[in-house]
Motif scaffolding. Structure first.
Motif, PDB file in Angstrom:
ATOM      1  N   LEU A  23       0.717  -1.216   0.276  1.00 14.36           N
ATOM      2  CA  LEU A  23       0.059   0.046  -0.133  1.00 14.36           C
ATOM      3  C   LEU A  23       0.939   1.422   0.082  1.00 14.36           C
ATOM      4  N   SER A  24       1.744   1.178   0.891  1.00 12.26           N
ATOM      5  CA  SER A  24       2.825   2.281   0.759  1.00 12.26           C
ATOM      6  C   SER A  24       3.470   2.567  -0.772  1.00 12.26           C
ATOM      7  N   ASN A  25       3.864   1.648  -1.263  1.00 16.86           N
ATOM      8  CA  ASN A  25       4.511   1.721  -2.614  1.00 16.86           C
ATOM      9  C   ASN A  25       3.383   2.231  -3.531  1.00 16.86           C
ATOM     10  N   ASN A  52       1.507  10.443  -2.959  1.00 15.65           N
ATOM     11  CA  ASN A  52       0.566  10.899  -2.175  1.00 15.65           C
ATOM     12  C   ASN A  52       1.155  10.789  -0.735  1.00 15.65           C
ATOM     13  N   TYR A  53       1.733  11.998  -0.204  1.00 15.88           N
ATOM     14  CA  TYR A  53       2.637  11.837   0.875  1.00 15.88           C
ATOM     15  C   TYR A  53       1.774  11.735   2.208  1.00 15.88           C
ATOM     16  N   PHE A  54       0.546  12.078   2.173  1.00 17.58           N
ATOM     17  CA  PHE A  54      -0.245  11.644   3.354  1.00 17.58           C
ATOM     18  C   PHE A  54      -0.357  10.116   3.757  1.00 17.58           C
ATOM     19  N   TRP A  55      -0.694   9.331   2.677  1.00 19.06           N
ATOM     20  CA  TRP A  55      -1.022   7.985   2.809  1.00 19.06           C
ATOM     21  C   TRP A  55       0.455   7.615   2.907  1.00 19.06           C
ATOM     22  N   ILE A  56       1.594   8.006   2.342  1.00 19.83           N
ATOM     23  CA  ILE A  56       2.710   7.195   2.431  1.00 19.83           C
ATOM     24  C   ILE A  56       3.175   7.261   3.891  1.00 19.83           C
ATOM     25  N   ALA A  57       2.780   8.412   4.415  1.00 15.55           N
ATOM     26  CA  ALA A  57       3.190   8.482   5.913  1.00 15.55           C
ATOM     27  C   ALA A  57       2.408   7.725   6.776  1.00 15.55           C
ATOM     28  N   PHE A  58       1.070   7.529   6.468  1.00 12.49           N
ATOM     29  CA  PHE A  58       0.080   6.685   7.067  1.00 12.49           C
ATOM     30  C   PHE A  58       0.629   5.200   7.212  1.00 12.49           C
ATOM     31  N   PHE A  59       0.996   4.624   5.840  1.00 11.72           N
ATOM     32  CA  PHE A  59       1.118   3.102   5.699  1.00 11.72           C
ATOM     33  C   PHE A  59       2.685   3.151   6.472  1.00 11.72           C
ATOM     34  N   ALA A  86      11.158   1.873   6.451  1.00  7.82           N
ATOM     35  CA  ALA A  86       9.673   2.522   6.901  1.00  7.82           C
ATOM     36  C   ALA A  86       9.923   3.749   7.504  1.00  7.82           C
ATOM     37  N   TRP A  87      11.056   3.976   8.384  1.00  7.36           N
ATOM     38  CA  TRP A  87      11.080   5.449   9.230  1.00  7.36           C
ATOM     39  C   TRP A  87      11.606   6.436   8.183  1.00  7.36           C
ATOM     40  N   ILE A  88      12.600   5.720   7.222  1.00 10.33           N
ATOM     41  CA  ILE A  88      12.940   6.621   6.282  1.00 10.33           C
ATOM     42  C   ILE A  88      11.983   7.463   5.407  1.00 10.33           C
ATOM     43  N   GLU A  89      10.921   6.576   5.115  1.00 12.85           N
ATOM     44  CA  GLU A  89       9.689   7.003   3.938  1.00 12.85           C
ATOM     45  C   GLU A  89       8.895   7.822   4.952  1.00 12.85           C
ATOM     46  N   LEU A  90       8.960   7.569   6.236  1.00 16.02           N
ATOM     47  CA  LEU A  90       7.913   8.269   7.212  1.00 16.02           C
ATOM     48  C   LEU A  90       8.759   9.851   7.092  1.00 16.02           C
ATOM     49  N   ALA A  91       9.919   9.943   7.428  1.00 15.13           N
ATOM     50  CA  ALA A  91      10.553  11.133   7.540  1.00 15.13           C
ATOM     51  C   ALA A  91      10.489  12.025   6.167  1.00 15.13           C
ATOM     52  N   LEU A  92      10.657  11.362   4.921  1.00 13.90           N
ATOM     53  CA  LEU A  92      10.457  11.980   3.791  1.00 13.90           C
ATOM     54  C   LEU A  92       9.096  12.484   3.417  1.00 13.90           C
ATOM     55  N   TYR A 152       8.121  16.549   2.801  1.00 14.62           N
ATOM     56  CA  TYR A 152       7.385  17.082   1.722  1.00 14.62           C
ATOM     57  C   TYR A 152       6.028  17.634   2.051  1.00 14.62           C
ATOM     58  N   MET A 153       5.514  17.052   3.103  1.00 12.05           N
ATOM     59  CA  MET A 153       4.170  17.714   3.537  1.00 12.05           C
ATOM     60  C   MET A 153       4.412  18.912   4.442  1.00 12.05           C
ATOM     61  N   ASP A 154       5.788  19.336   4.599  1.00  6.45           N
ATOM     62  CA  ASP A 154       6.116  20.709   5.182  1.00  6.45           C
ATOM     63  C   ASP A 154       5.768  20.200   6.710  1.00  6.45           C
ATOM     64  N   ASP A 155       5.623  19.167   7.238  1.00  7.38           N
ATOM     65  CA  ASP A 155       5.275  19.108   8.747  1.00  7.38           C
ATOM     66  C   ASP A 155       6.756  18.936   9.226  1.00  7.38           C
ATOM     67  N   VAL A 156       7.343  19.978   9.763  1.00  3.72           N
ATOM     68  CA  VAL A 156       8.761  19.954  10.027  1.00  3.72           C
ATOM     69  C   VAL A 156       8.899  19.347  11.607  1.00  3.72           C
ATOM     70  N   ALA A 157       7.874  19.535  12.311  1.00  6.80           N
ATOM     71  CA  ALA A 157       7.955  19.114  13.948  1.00  6.80           C
ATOM     72  C   ALA A 157       8.005  17.566  13.814  1.00  6.80           C
ATOM     73  N   LYS A 158       7.385  17.005  12.894  1.00  6.19           N
ATOM     74  CA  LYS A 158       7.185  15.452  12.748  1.00  6.19           C
ATOM     75  C   LYS A 158       8.369  14.826  11.992  1.00  6.19           C
ATOM     76  N   ALA A 159       9.017  15.631  11.081  1.00  3.27           N
ATOM     77  CA  ALA A 159       9.804  15.228  10.290  1.00  3.27           C
ATOM     78  C   ALA A 159      11.317  15.191  11.096  1.00  3.27           C
TER      79      ALA A 159
END
Length: 537
Positions: free
Chosen positions: A455-457, A464-471, A485-491, A495-502
């Motif tokens: 699903l992430s792929n 779609n970065y929201f769903w990349i982050a979710f999965f 998975a941690w690397i994909e989550l950070a990226l 890209y969603m400009d959610d700096v704190a979570k990144a």
């Protein structure tokens, strides 16, 4: 069969206390053995023995038991349609396809083609009707009647009557759960031969006189007649079957594609009774090998044309077989991109089989699934072409067919994944959350590394970065050591400009040590510079 024989022996010798005691002990031993298997079914000595494990696992909740019950239900539905004369011998597959129970389909590996009901009553009932079934059962009940009525009370014949009566009962009970094989036939024909030899009238005529000088010529005539029959009926088909088996055992990962194709051709070209099965396997081989490859090299296009021809021949040979039409649909879906010049017409060809499939097997989820795939591929290609009207039309059609698949059998993860893929492709992701919630309601364990990665792929392929982050986050919950998975989550957060979570995820990645700590620091530097905001996805 043994229990029947023991019970009959005890009944016929009911005045003998020793016999009754011996039979009672034998039945008690059998019952104790069965109970021991049940109560100790989780012990190592049973689990380590495939035969004991197979016996211990028998239950109504077992998958094979469930599929049999569903198949019997389909057989009964079809039998009622042609109650008295049935559908004809070897036609159970027509019944099963027409009344296919969707619950049999659980995942992509489910066995969904049955040409036997795994029950002699339903097999004979659906194929020959009530009249044929009655005639068939007489073959067994009349010898059994003769054994019990005439022989069991004769002291000299009693033991034979009990033993062979037990064989008949064993055969009938066994055939309530399986279909006839050589193992079952050995007992059956042995029993019928014994009964025939003992009970049929004996011919006592003088017979034909056979002069000795005719023996050799007669044997020669017999041999001359037998040899061509043996060649045509046994040896030649066996030779072709070996060629087909060799082709089927080929390893596409290790062996040359064209060599395997030539092996299949040697099995397909001769006109033998196995040709349809060999052709089917060849079409499946070509389809799965060319799927997702895009345009093929010029040398492969003649193979593609040859496979197209085999599809048409397969359909012509048995136009009433739903399996052939579904095979053709899947084949054209797999290979539509092999020749870009005709990809739209190949997808239209795939969809052309849908109307007949709805008549042959209307409750089979696969026909709607394959139609959904064809419309999905058309949607993607019209979208690339810039034809938004046609793309939207095929998007809605794909959604309609994938939903039909889901409505028929809501317990297959593949059906949800197809819809999620469609929504990600179309950029219409609002329905994804309700789909995930529905999977949870159905008790479907989509939260596995394999499915979440898939699903992430899909989300990555559609940016779609929201769903990349979710999965990706779900994968880290399952396996906190999954660095990818941690690397994909950070990226994705970047890209969603959610700096704190990144930043938080990057700090977590540092804990994995070299070289990930260095890479995480580079990521944070790019994040501070705003590179993820300005960079094209």
């Amino acid at each position: 069969g043994v229990l029947f024989a023991l019970g009959l022996y005890a009944y016929l010798n009911r005045s003998n206390k020793q016999v009754k005691l011996a039979v009672g002990i034998a039945i008690a031993v059998i019952a104790l053995a069965a109970l021991s298997l049940y109560f100790f079914r989780n012990e190592a000595w049973i689990k380590d023995s495939p035969k004991l494990q197979r016996l211990a696992s028998i239950s109504l909740s077992e998958r094979t038991a469930q599929t049999r019950l569903l198949t019997w239900g389909a057989a009964w539905d079809g039998w009622q349609e042609k109650l008295w004369l049935g559908w004809g011998l070897e036609n159970f597959d027509l019944v099963f396809n027409k009344y296919f129970p969707p619950s049999i389909y659980e995942d992509a590996g489910s066995q969904v083609w049955f040409d036997r009901a795994h029950n002699v009553i339903f097999d004979r009932g659906t194929s020959t009707g009530v009249l044929g079934l009655a005639a068939f059962l007489l073959i067994f009940f009349y010898p059994l009647y003769r054994f019990l009525r005439r022989d069991s009370f004769d002291p000299e014949k009693q033991q034979a009557a009990i033993i062979f009566g037990g064989f008949i009962v064993a055969y009938l009970i066994q055939d309530l759960f399986i279909f006839e094989t050589i193992n079952v036939y050995i007992v059956l024909f042995f029993t019928l031969a014994f009964w025939s030899g003992r009970f049929l009238p004996e011919y006592r005529g003088q017979g034909l006189k056979n002069p000795k000088y005719l023996t050799v010529p007669l044997l020669l005539v017999y041999a001359l007649a037998l040899w061509p029959i043996l060649q045509k009926v046994n040896l030649y088909p066996a030779k072709i079957n070996l060629l087909a088996a060799e082709a089927r055992r080929s390893d596409p990962q290790e062996e040359d594609f064209f060599v395997i194709v030539e092996r299949f051709k040697k099995a397909i070209e001769p006109d033998t009774y196995g040709r349809q099965e060999y052709r089917l396997q060849f079409i499946e081989f070509v389809g799965t090998k060319l799927a997702n490859l895009g345009e093929v090299i010029p040398e492969v296009k003649p193979v593609l044309a040859y496979a197209d021809e085999q599809v048409e021949r397969q359909l012509a040979a048995n136009p009433g077989d739903a399996k052939n039409h579904l095979l053709a649909t899947r084949y054209y879906n797999f290979t539509f991109a092999s020749d870009p010049a005709v990809k739209f017409s190949r997808l239209s060809k795939a969809l052309s089989f849908y109307p007949i499939l709805t008549k042959l097997t209307p409750t089979r989820p696969h026909i709607h699934q394959e139609a959904g795939y064809a419309h999905l591929y058309l949607f993607r290609n019209y979208q690339e072409k810039g034809d938004t009207v046609a793309a939207e039309e095929h998007f809605k059609k794909a959604e309609e067919f994938f939903k039909k698949t889901l409505d028929l059998q809501p317990k297959v993860i593949e059906s949800y994944v197809n819809l999620i893929m469609l929504y990600l492709n179309g950029g219409k992701t609002e329905p994804i959350s309700p789909l995930l919630a529905r999977m949870d309601e159905q008790g479907l364990s989509f939260r596995t590394q394999l499915i979440l990665a898939r699903l992430s792929n899909l989300a990555k392929g559609n940016q779609n970065y929201f769903w990349i982050a979710f999965f990706s986050q779900e994968m880290t919950k399952l396996n906190p050591d999954n660095i990818d998975a941690w690397i994909e989550l950070a990226l994705a957060y970047g890209y969603m400009d959610d700096v704190a979570k990144a930043v938080s995820v990057a700090e977590r990645i540092k804990q994995f040590g070299p070289p990930y700590d260095v890479e995480a620091e580079k990521f944070l530097e790019n994040l501070r510079k705003g590179n993820f905001r300005t960079r094209e996805p």
